[in-house]
Design a protein around this motif. Structure first.
Motif, PDB file in Angstrom:
ATOM      1  N   LYS A 148      53.814  50.503  35.081  1.00 49.74           N
ATOM      2  CA  LYS A 148      55.132  49.872  35.271  1.00 49.74           C
ATOM      3  C   LYS A 148      55.020  48.344  35.255  1.00 49.74           C
ATOM      4  N   ASP A 149      54.354  47.843  34.218  1.00 50.06           N
ATOM      5  CA  ASP A 149      54.174  46.393  34.138  1.00 50.06           C
ATOM      6  C   ASP A 149      55.188  45.731  33.207  1.00 50.06           C
ATOM      7  N   ASP A 150      56.094  46.565  32.640  1.00 44.58           N
ATOM      8  CA  ASP A 150      57.166  46.001  31.804  1.00 44.58           C
ATOM      9  C   ASP A 150      56.658  45.137  30.664  1.00 44.58           C
ATOM     10  N   CYS A 151      55.511  45.503  30.110  1.00 43.07           N
ATOM     11  CA  CYS A 151      54.974  44.716  28.992  1.00 43.07           C
ATOM     12  C   CYS A 151      54.993  45.570  27.726  1.00 43.07           C
ATOM     13  N   PRO A 152      55.790  45.176  26.742  1.00 40.91           N
ATOM     14  CA  PRO A 152      55.885  46.009  25.540  1.00 40.91           C
ATOM     15  C   PRO A 152      54.697  45.883  24.586  1.00 40.91           C
ATOM     16  N   ASP A 153      53.791  44.919  24.789  1.00 44.14           N
ATOM     17  CA  ASP A 153      52.691  44.722  23.836  1.00 44.14           C
ATOM     18  C   ASP A 153      51.507  44.036  24.519  1.00 44.14           C
ATOM     19  N   THR A 154      50.834  44.804  25.371  1.00 41.35           N
ATOM     20  CA  THR A 154      49.765  44.197  26.161  1.00 41.35           C
ATOM     21  C   THR A 154      48.521  43.869  25.320  1.00 41.35           C
ATOM     22  N   LEU A 167      39.973  34.076  36.619  1.00 40.66           N
ATOM     23  CA  LEU A 167      38.621  34.205  37.178  1.00 40.66           C
ATOM     24  C   LEU A 167      38.614  34.890  38.542  1.00 40.66           C
ATOM     25  N   ARG A 168      39.766  34.922  39.210  1.00 34.71           N
ATOM     26  CA  ARG A 168      39.838  35.613  40.503  1.00 34.71           C
ATOM     27  C   ARG A 168      40.050  37.120  40.355  1.00 34.71           C
ATOM     28  N   LEU A 169      40.340  37.588  39.138  1.00 37.40           N
ATOM     29  CA  LEU A 169      40.552  39.035  38.953  1.00 37.40           C
ATOM     30  C   LEU A 169      39.207  39.754  38.936  1.00 37.40           C
ATOM     31  N   PRO A 170      39.175  41.022  39.367  1.00 39.50           N
ATOM     32  CA  PRO A 170      37.927  41.787  39.198  1.00 39.50           C
ATOM     33  C   PRO A 170      37.682  41.972  37.702  1.00 39.50           C
ATOM     34  N   PHE A 171      36.464  41.774  37.268  1.00 34.88           N
ATOM     35  CA  PHE A 171      36.197  41.815  35.813  1.00 34.88           C
ATOM     36  C   PHE A 171      35.656  43.174  35.371  1.00 34.88           C
ATOM     37  N   PHE A 172      36.110  43.632  34.211  1.00 34.96           N
ATOM     38  CA  PHE A 172      35.537  44.831  33.583  1.00 34.96           C
ATOM     39  C   PHE A 172      35.748  44.733  32.066  1.00 34.96           C
ATOM     40  N   SER A 173      34.948  45.473  31.299  1.00 34.30           N
ATOM     41  CA  SER A 173      35.132  45.500  29.845  1.00 34.30           C
ATOM     42  C   SER A 173      36.462  46.159  29.563  1.00 34.30           C
ATOM     43  N   GLY A 174      37.303  45.512  28.813  1.00 29.04           N
ATOM     44  CA  GLY A 174      38.632  46.071  28.519  1.00 29.04           C
ATOM     45  C   GLY A 174      39.738  45.368  29.283  1.00 29.04           C
ATOM     46  N   ILE A 175      39.362  44.435  30.171  1.00 34.70           N
ATOM     47  CA  ILE A 175      40.376  43.756  30.997  1.00 34.70           C
ATOM     48  C   ILE A 175      41.394  43.010  30.122  1.00 34.70           C
ATOM     49  N   HIS A 176      40.984  42.587  28.913  1.00 37.93           N
ATOM     50  CA  HIS A 176      41.913  41.795  28.086  1.00 37.93           C
ATOM     51  C   HIS A 176      43.178  42.575  27.723  1.00 37.93           C
ATOM     52  N   ARG A 177      43.141  43.905  27.848  1.00 34.21           N
ATOM     53  CA  ARG A 177      44.353  44.701  27.540  1.00 34.21           C
ATOM     54  C   ARG A 177      45.232  44.921  28.764  1.00 34.21           C
ATOM     55  N   TYR A 178      44.810  44.446  29.928  1.00 29.78           N
ATOM     56  CA  TYR A 178      45.571  44.741  31.158  1.00 29.78           C
ATOM     57  C   TYR A 178      45.935  43.484  31.944  1.00 29.78           C
ATOM     58  N   LEU A 179      45.882  42.349  31.283  1.00 31.82           N
ATOM     59  CA  LEU A 179      46.099  41.103  32.032  1.00 31.82           C
ATOM     60  C   LEU A 179      47.480  40.998  32.679  1.00 31.82           C
ATOM     61  N   PRO A 180      48.583  41.349  31.993  1.00 30.60           N
ATOM     62  CA  PRO A 180      49.882  41.230  32.683  1.00 30.60           C
ATOM     63  C   PRO A 180      49.929  42.053  33.971  1.00 30.60           C
ATOM     64  N   ALA A 181      49.466  43.301  33.924  1.00 30.83           N
ATOM     65  CA  ALA A 181      49.506  44.163  35.121  1.00 30.83           C
ATOM     66  C   ALA A 181      48.651  43.570  36.241  1.00 30.83           C
TER      67      ALA A 181
END
Ligand SMILES: Nc1nc2c(ncn2[C@@H]2O[C@H](COP(=O)(O)OP(=O)(O)OP(=O)(O)O)[C@@H](O)[C@H]2O)c(=O)[nH]1
Ligand SMILES: [Mg+2]
Length: 263
Positions: A148-154, A167-181
């Protein structure tokens, strides 16, 4: 606002040189502080293509991983190396249009103030083939239902955001697709803006629909868990010796709703 442009690449010879030159042409010089190309161990001539531009592109930087670690890891390397508080990311295959960076920056709040901490591009008139467009639509629909992040094209590679918030977010491979959430989970506002999408003219795609779908489901479970388990408190008091709010709060020093200082 001055920006560090970070471009993760893997085997993008024929694309990356053009894209770097286009970035210097299209991003207003007073905004563009540096362009950091992070090469994830390409085996083609990506490296030579970038390094050949050092003389004509002031502030161009080339970083190379010793082994392939993925698009998210390359982004993180570039963001860690960046010297600005504001980051713009783009894919290295020239499918994003650097002209959109200024448009996205116009919607971004200055770091630490209230307003959008991330502005994500939304690709209109996608140039990918039908199968890829369908897979992308389906993935976005499922992700939106779960997160429910309301992002039509993450998955759009062009975004601008606050460096420190990333840099304060927990990091994992694939994070670039979930940045808005994830930005939302950490109390930040996010905004979106339509951007240009261009066809890949050279080189080959690094992902296929099946591997992206499988890893996407796996990551979605993880991000859903992370969102449920993330709590970012509002700090209402910070007494004694002066400390920055940014040291305490995952929200990154929103001074307006930050702690009231008492002596
Ligand atoms: N650093 C790094 N970058 C990668 C990796 N895989 C992909 N990329 C980059 O991530 C961006 C997106 O990958 P693409 O292969 O273009 O994916 P796509 O846009 O969905 O596919 P196409 O439409 O066919 O281009 C490009 O700039 C790639 O060079 C990787 O393993 N490491
Ligand atoms: Mg692409």
């Amino acid at each position: 606002m001055r920006v560090s442009v970070v471009i993760p690449v893997f085997n993008e010879a024929g694309n990356i040189g053009q894209l770097v030159k286009e970035t210097y042409r299209k991003v207003p010089a007073e905004m563009l502080s540096e362009v950091i190309v992070v090469d994830d161990g390409s085996s083609d001539s990506t490296r030579d293509e970038v390094k050949a531009l050092f003389a004509e592109c002031p502030g161009l930087r080339y970083l190379r991983h010793g082994e392939r670690a993925g698009q998210s890891a390359a982004l993180r390397t570039g963001i860690l190396a960046a010297t600005n508080g504001v980051i713009a990311t783009m894919d290295g295959d020239a499918q994003n249009d650097p002209a959109d960076i200024a448009k996205l920056l116009a919607k971004l709040a200055p770091p630490g103030s209230s307003g959008a901490a991330l502005v994500g591009g939304i690709r209109i008139e996608r140039k990918a083939d039908g199968g890829k467009r369908f897979a992308s639509k389906a993935a976005n629909w499922i992700r939106d239902r779960v997160l429910k992040d309301d992002c039509p094209d993450t998955g759009c590679g062009i975004k601008v955001f606050w460096r420190e918030a990333f840099l304060r977010l927990p990091f994992f491979s694939g994070i670039h697709r979930y940045l808005p959430a994830l930005f939302q989970s950490y109390g930040h506002e996010v905004a979106y803006e339509p951007v240009n999408d261009r066809a890949r003219l050279r080189g080959v795609s690094k992902y296929n629909n099946l591997n992206r779908a499988l890893i996407g489901i796996y990551d979605l479970v993880g991000v859903s868990w992370l969102r449920r388990r993330t709590r970012v408190p509002t700090i209402v008091e910070d007494a004694g010796a002066a400390r920055g709010v940014a040291d305490l709060s995952g929200r990154l020093g929103r001074r307006s709703d930050g702690p009231k200082k008492s002596a």
